[in-house]
Design an enzyme around this catalytic site. Structure first.
Site, PDB file in Angstrom:
ATOM      1  N   PRO A  31       3.416   8.962  -0.482  1.00 57.56           N
ATOM      2  CG  PRO A  31       4.581  10.948  -0.706  1.00 57.56           C
ATOM      3  CD  PRO A  31       4.148   9.952   0.274  1.00 57.56           C
ATOM      4  CD  GLU A  32       3.102   3.107  -2.492  1.00 61.39           C
ATOM      5  OE1 GLU A  32       3.063   2.289  -3.429  1.00 61.39           O
ATOM      6  OE2 GLU A  32       2.614   2.871  -1.371  1.00 61.39           O
TER       7      GLU A  32
END
Length: 280
Positions: free
Chosen positions: A2-3
């Site tokens: 996750p970014e």
DNA sequence: ACGCCCGCCTGTAAGC
DNA sequence: TGCTTACAGGCGGGCG
């Protein structure tokens, strides 16, 4: 992994699901998840009885504002997921490290195989995000904090760093990791190892545009779920943006712009994918 | 000030 | 086939 786009997708989903809900009980099943607190009990005591009043984001951090002016901060790390379940009876996924039960309407669960993610409560209010002392080190948010390209140029020129390292430096700009750094640099037509103070004005504009547009488009597509299927949204669904990737995880495949082969190098211990023809 | 490395973790996949 | 090793990487800290 996750970014910013994945975290923003979860944030938007959370907004419709947890605002106004009161926390009845908190179960910590793996103490490492709340490692900033002296004990799981201390963490629990800060949350039980509180209501969620807002859901924000700063870089890769989720910020759940609470009715006593404190903030529950969530970082998904490498493999963290939040899961919204309607009933406590639903079987728990492996590596479910924390469970928040609401007085009405089910649970919010934190699942994280690699345990790089964490939860903590900050006594400060969530307004603005980086107002929290724990997150004061974060740089600007590429989607929230709009700036002129010459301001961006000034920030870039103040550093003498490789572009990829700088994009991934959370103190410079918050929310970009290895995957979107490669995608942004491809879209900008710039190599990972170009020095940040060496760009022409045209290149600065291309980089700024590429950063904002790549992240915004990835949010529209609800993030990227790679072959390892690590990233899932609040309801367990995958993202779509991986199909749009131009560089990341495309070693040996033809560049979608010029058909030459995407190469992979190691930079700072991380895989970096780029097109030697399109990126200069 | 910056690059680079390590340790923290587990699941997956490649190598012998 | 089965064991071992490498890899994935966000983040904080240490070192050169």
């Amino acid at each position: 992994m996750p970014e910013l786009p994945e975290v923003e997708t979860v944030r938007r989903d959370l907004q419709g699901e947890v605002i106004g809900r009161r926390i009845k009980a908190v179960e910590v099943r793996n103490g490492r998840t709340v490692r900033r607190h002296p004990s799981a009990k201390a963490f629990r005591n800060l949350l039980e009885g509180r209501s969620v009043t807002s859901v924000g984001r700063a870089g890769k951090y989720l910020l759940l504002g609470l009715d006593d002016g404190s903030t529950l901060v969530v970082h998904l790390g490498m493999s963290g997921q939040l899961q919204r379940v309607k009933s406590a009876k639903e079987p728990k996924a492996p590596h479910t490290h924390a469970v928040i039960t609401f007085t009405q309407g089910g649970q919010l669960r934190f699942v994280d195989p690699r345990t790089f993610g964490e939860l903590f409560v900050s006594v400060a209010p969530a307004e603005g995000g980086r107002a929290l002392p724990e997150l004061a080190h974060l740089g600007f948010d590429p989607l929230e904090d709009v700036m002129s390209w010459d301001r961006f140029w000034a920030l870039l020129s103040a550093h003498k760093a490789g572009l990829k390292n700088l994009l991934m430096d959370q103190e410079f700009v918050a929310g970009i990791g290895n995957m979107y750094a490669d995608e942004i640099l491809f879209a900008a037509g710039l190599r990972y190892d170009r020095m940040s103070d060496s760009l022409s004005s045209q290149e600065v504009r291309r980089l700024y545009r590429a950063m904002v547009e790549t992240l915004a488009e990835a949010v529209k597509r609800r993030g990227s779920t790679l072959a390892d299927a690590q990233y899932r949204d609040l309801f367990g669904e995958v993202g779509d943006y991986q199909d749009q990737h131009q560089a990341y995880d495309r070693e040996g495949e033809p560049c979608r712009r010029c058909r030459s082969t995407i190469v992979r190098v190691k930079s700072g211990g991380r895989s970096t994918f780029f097109c030697e023809h399109c990126q200069v």
